[in-house]
Design a protein around this motif. Structure first.
Motif, PDB file in Angstrom:
ATOM      1  N   HIS A   1       0.820  -1.217   0.000  1.00 17.57           N
ATOM      2  CA  HIS A   1       0.000   0.000   0.000  1.00 17.57           C
ATOM      3  C   HIS A   1       0.855   1.270   0.000  1.00 17.57           C
ATOM      4  CE1 HIS A   1      -1.782  -3.336   2.107  1.00 17.57           C
ATOM      5  NE2 HIS A   1      -2.982  -2.873   1.852  1.00 17.57           N
TER       6      HIS A   1
ATOM      7  N   CYS B   1     -13.015  -1.966   4.685  1.00 15.44           N
ATOM      8  CA  CYS B   1     -11.977  -3.013   4.758  1.00 15.44           C
ATOM      9  C   CYS B   1     -12.513  -4.290   5.420  1.00 15.44           C
ATOM     10  CB  CYS B   1     -10.770  -2.496   5.530  1.00 15.44           C
ATOM     11  SG  CYS B   1      -9.495  -3.754   5.690  1.00 15.44           S
ATOM     12  N   PRO B   2     -12.580  -5.385   4.670  1.00 17.46           N
ATOM     13  CA  PRO B   2     -13.172  -6.608   5.239  1.00 17.46           C
ATOM     14  C   PRO B   2     -12.326  -7.239   6.337  1.00 17.46           C
ATOM     15  CG  PRO B   2     -12.385  -7.009   3.003  1.00 17.46           C
ATOM     16  CD  PRO B   2     -12.179  -5.556   3.271  1.00 17.46           C
ATOM     17  N   SER B   3     -11.037  -6.977   6.330  1.00 15.34           N
ATOM     18  CA  SER B   3     -10.214  -7.592   7.384  1.00 15.34           C
ATOM     19  C   SER B   3      -9.870  -6.613   8.497  1.00 15.34           C
ATOM     20  CB  SER B   3      -8.947  -8.209   6.788  1.00 15.34           C
ATOM     21  OG  SER B   3      -8.289  -7.284   5.990  1.00 15.34           O
TER      22      SER B   3
ATOM     23  N   CYS C   1      -8.063  -3.999   8.807  1.00 15.88           N
ATOM     24  CA  CYS C   1      -6.638  -3.800   9.068  1.00 15.88           C
ATOM     25  C   CYS C   1      -6.194  -2.351   8.881  1.00 15.88           C
ATOM     26  CB  CYS C   1      -5.803  -4.742   8.204  1.00 15.88           C
ATOM     27  SG  CYS C   1      -6.004  -4.517   6.450  1.00 15.88           S
ATOM     28  N   ILE C   2      -7.153  -1.452   8.624  1.00 18.70           N
ATOM     29  CA  ILE C   2      -6.801  -0.027   8.492  1.00 18.70           C
ATOM     30  C   ILE C   2      -7.270   0.727   9.732  1.00 18.70           C
ATOM     31  CG2 ILE C   2      -7.002   2.043   7.067  1.00 18.70           C
ATOM     32  CD1 ILE C   2      -7.825   0.338   4.726  1.00 18.70           C
TER      33      ILE C   2
ATOM     34  N   ILE D   1      -1.799   0.621   8.460  1.00 21.56           N
ATOM     35  CA  ILE D   1      -2.319  -0.604   7.833  1.00 21.56           C
ATOM     36  C   ILE D   1      -1.472  -1.778   8.304  1.00 21.56           C
ATOM     37  CG2 ILE D   1      -2.768  -1.829   5.672  1.00 21.56           C
ATOM     38  CD1 ILE D   1      -3.149   0.773   4.268  1.00 21.56           C
TER      39      ILE D   1
ATOM     40  N   CYS E   1      -4.019  -7.956   5.631  1.00 18.82           N
ATOM     41  CA  CYS E   1      -4.646  -7.476   4.383  1.00 18.82           C
ATOM     42  C   CYS E   1      -4.901  -8.619   3.392  1.00 18.82           C
ATOM     43  CB  CYS E   1      -3.738  -6.432   3.751  1.00 18.82           C
ATOM     44  SG  CYS E   1      -4.340  -5.839   2.169  1.00 18.82           S
ATOM     45  N   LEU E   2      -6.020  -8.500   2.691  1.00 14.43           N
ATOM     46  CA  LEU E   2      -6.398  -9.493   1.669  1.00 14.43           C
ATOM     47  C   LEU E   2      -6.034  -9.030   0.264  1.00 14.43           C
ATOM     48  CD1 LEU E   2     -10.106  -9.846   2.784  1.00 14.43           C
ATOM     49  CD2 LEU E   2      -8.319 -11.488   3.286  1.00 14.43           C
ATOM     50  N   PHE E   3      -5.612  -7.776   0.144  1.00 13.51           N
ATOM     51  CA  PHE E   3      -5.284  -7.159  -1.154  1.00 13.51           C
ATOM     52  C   PHE E   3      -6.486  -7.179  -2.103  1.00 13.51           C
ATOM     53  CE2 PHE E   3      -1.494  -8.406   0.979  1.00 13.51           C
ATOM     54  CZ  PHE E   3      -0.743  -7.248   0.907  1.00 13.51           C
ATOM     55  N   CYS E   4      -7.636  -6.945  -1.517  1.00 13.91           N
ATOM     56  CA  CYS E   4      -8.875  -6.910  -2.301  1.00 13.91           C
ATOM     57  C   CYS E   4      -9.038  -5.581  -3.024  1.00 13.91           C
ATOM     58  CB  CYS E   4     -10.073  -7.140  -1.384  1.00 13.91           C
ATOM     59  SG  CYS E   4     -10.231  -5.871  -0.110  1.00 13.91           S
ATOM     60  N   ALA E   5      -8.355  -4.544  -2.542  1.00  8.57           N
ATOM     61  CA  ALA E   5      -8.420  -3.182  -3.120  1.00  8.57           C
ATOM     62  C   ALA E   5      -9.767  -2.503  -2.900  1.00  8.57           C
ATOM     63  CB  ALA E   5      -8.044  -3.179  -4.599  1.00  8.57           C
ATOM     64  N   PHE E   6     -10.567  -2.991  -1.961  1.00  9.11           N
ATOM     65  CA  PHE E   6     -11.815  -2.294  -1.630  1.00  9.11           C
ATOM     66  C   PHE E   6     -11.513  -0.886  -1.119  1.00  9.11           C
ATOM     67  CE2 PHE E   6     -14.839  -6.112  -0.643  1.00  9.11           C
ATOM     68  CZ  PHE E   6     -14.768  -6.471  -1.981  1.00  9.11           C
ATOM     69  N   CYS E   7     -10.401  -0.761  -0.386  1.00 10.48           N
ATOM     70  CA  CYS E   7     -10.054   0.554   0.169  1.00 10.48           C
ATOM     71  C   CYS E   7      -9.805   1.554  -0.960  1.00 10.48           C
ATOM     72  CB  CYS E   7      -8.836   0.448   1.083  1.00 10.48           C
ATOM     73  SG  CYS E   7      -7.453  -0.446   0.377  1.00 10.48           S
TER      74      CYS E   7
ATOM     75  N   LEU F   1      -2.689   0.512  -4.108  1.00 14.72           N
ATOM     76  CA  LEU F   1      -1.893  -0.706  -3.926  1.00 14.72           C
ATOM     77  C   LEU F   1      -0.830  -0.670  -5.028  1.00 14.72           C
ATOM     78  CD1 LEU F   1      -4.678  -3.364  -3.262  1.00 14.72           C
ATOM     79  CD2 LEU F   1      -3.142  -2.350  -1.617  1.00 14.72           C
TER      80      LEU F   1
HETATM   81  S1  SF4 Z   1      -6.788  -4.199   0.219  1.00 16.52           S
HETATM   82 FE1  SF4 Z   1      -7.535  -2.538   1.496  1.00 16.52          FE
HETATM   83  S2  SF4 Z   1      -9.689  -3.050   1.957  1.00 16.52           S
HETATM   84 FE2  SF4 Z   1      -8.703  -4.922   1.176  1.00 16.52          FE
HETATM   85  S3  SF4 Z   1      -8.050  -5.965   3.030  1.00 16.52           S
HETATM   86 FE3  SF4 Z   1      -6.308  -4.757   2.321  1.00 16.52          FE
HETATM   87  S4  SF4 Z   1      -6.443  -2.819   3.430  1.00 16.52           S
HETATM   88 FE4  SF4 Z   1      -8.435  -3.860   3.612  1.00 16.52          FE
END
Ligand code: SF4
Ligand code: SF4
Length: 182
Positions: free
Chosen positions: A50, A72-74, A76-77, A96, A101-107, A118
């Motif tokens: 990130h 953020c689903p996990s 972690c922010i 963070i 982090c799941l690296f989903c990029a929802f943030c 990211l």
């Molecule tokens: S990519 Fe962003 S929203 Fe997804 S888990 Fe990681 S910090 Fe959270």
């Protein structure tokens, strides 16, 4: 079982076909890379480490709205804000935990200001857990290291359309303008 299937079994046709394929590819050039001796180039838009985005003047774009935290689903922010001298919101801490982090990029998707990204940087494994916990300073440095120059802008244009065009309010949109203190 049909006669055709029976013959296939007797003559081990599938095995012979497999062996022929193996033999055909045996002398072609190997595509395996000897990582880390041969470094790999991340694909454009890869979801790596990130970074907190900066504007053209070098200021952090994040305004501390907390939408990335909410999405953020996990979980972690973490964002901690205070009030500045002219009653503006100041982002004091932005953290963070990359280990969660799941690296989903929802943030990235949720942020209305294109303030979190990211980067394509993926080589950041470490023996010390704390080094993988990103604070505001580290995240801003990541922007300078991995998104410098036009790269950051290009990232949004290329991968976050049409969101990259949505950073200013659309016509007729109700936008909170702040309030006068009494
Ligand atoms: S990519 Fe962003 S929203 Fe997804 S888990 Fe990681 S910090 Fe959270
Ligand atoms: S990164 Fe974006 S969504 Fe998250 S607090 Fe900052 S401005 Fe809001």
């Amino acid at each position: 079982m049909t006669a055709k299937d029976f013959l296939k079994r007797i003559f081990l046709l599938e095995i012979l076909k497999g062996m022929a394929l193996t033999f055909k590819t045996m002398f072609s050039k190997a595509v395996t890379r000897q990582y880390p001796l041969e470094p790999l180039e991340a694909m454009p838009g890869f979801r790596g480490l990130h970074a907190l985005a900066k504007d053209k003047e070098g200021n952090m774009k994040c305004i501390g709205c907390g939408l990335c935290v909410a999405i953020c689903p996990s979980q972690c922010i973490k964002v901690f804000t205070t009030e500045g001298p002219t009653h503006e919101k100041v982002v004091e801490r932005y953290e963070i935990d990359t280990l969660k982090c799941l690296f989903c990029a929802f943030c990235v998707e949720a942020c209305p200001y294109g303030a979190i990204v990211l980067t394509e940087h993926y080589e950041y494994s470490d023996y010390v857990k704390e080094n993988l916990y990103m604070d505001k300073e580290k995240l801003l440095q990541n922007w300078d290291k991995y998104m410098a120059g036009e790269k950051g802008e290009e990232y949004f244009k290329r991968f976050w359309k049409p969101l990259s065009n949505d950073f200013k309010e659309t016509e007729g949109q109700a936008v909170f303008r702040g309030y006068e203190r009494r």
